[in-house]
Design an enzyme around this catalytic site. Sequence first.
Site, PDB file in Angstrom:
ATOM      1  CB  SER A   1      -0.949   0.027   1.205  1.00  0.00           C
ATOM      2  OG  SER A   1      -1.567   1.297   1.350  1.00  0.00           O
TER       3      SER A   1
ATOM      4  CE1 TYR B   1      -4.062  -1.349   5.113  1.00  0.00           C
ATOM      5  CE2 TYR B   1      -3.522   0.890   4.442  1.00  0.00           C
ATOM      6  CZ  TYR B   1      -3.801  -0.431   4.112  1.00  0.00           C
ATOM      7  OH  TYR B   1      -3.808  -0.825   2.792  1.00  0.00           O
TER       8      TYR B   1
ATOM      9  CE  LYS C   1      -1.250  -3.029   4.133  1.00  0.00           C
ATOM     10  NZ  LYS C   1      -1.099  -4.280   3.362  1.00  0.00           N
TER      11      LYS C   1
END
Length: 262
Positions: free
Chosen positions: A138, A151, A155
């Site tokens: 991502s 997140y 990531k």
Amino acid sequence: MQLAGRVAVITGAAGGIGTALARRFAAEGAAGIVLSDLDLEAVTALAGGLPVDALGVRTDVTVEDEVRALVDAALERYGRIDLFCSNAGITSGIGLEDGGDAWQRSWEVNVRAHVYGARAVLPAMLDRGEGYLLQTCSAAGLLTAVGDAPYTVTKHAAVGFAEWLSITYGDRGIRVSALCPQGVDTPMLRDGLAVGHVGAKVTAAAGAVLSPEDVAEAVVAGLADERFLILPHQEVATYLAHKTQDPDRWLGGMRRLAAGLG
């Protein structure tokens, strides 16, 4: 890597980017594709609809023994794995508040699953002297995910792990790519927009929302060029350059963007 005649394993294959990768790899003439997900029914149906030999396997990527079993199933059926795509991922939508096990779950799916996949598949690749690891990381792993601390953190860790893999094994025939898309039209983004999540709003506002098929096309091109960073949204490279050149200015811009959409 050209995908014709290759054997690929894809985790998180029951929908979104994973499903698009499977269909695109099949169109490129892959010799075999192993599709992994918690939803066995979905990946079995997908496997049956592809124009190449394919297998659906139920795998919880947070359980190392199950990831090893996935690799063993692929090796038993095809004798080799040319490309392993660690694609499963989750969001949380939380910041510092208590999200139950959201931090731990994010760590397990977004980071440790990549470690388990590499640990399981690398021995056979190293024995053959070649192999490819594709890690879905991502753009949040290069920039940030406004409104989602777990997140963002996990990531970033996924990108760091991909870098480590490339440095450690790149001279032993192992190629590594980090797939870093921004907004993609998947249930993950649509659900966030439906509930008014500021992170989803920022993602949608920061650039074009691509289809999973657009991302799969970028992956095929990136694998052919053997690029470490595969950026379906080219603007991410510009944002990353701004971030590294002037972090304070970039952070200020992100605060203004988030405030305007909150």
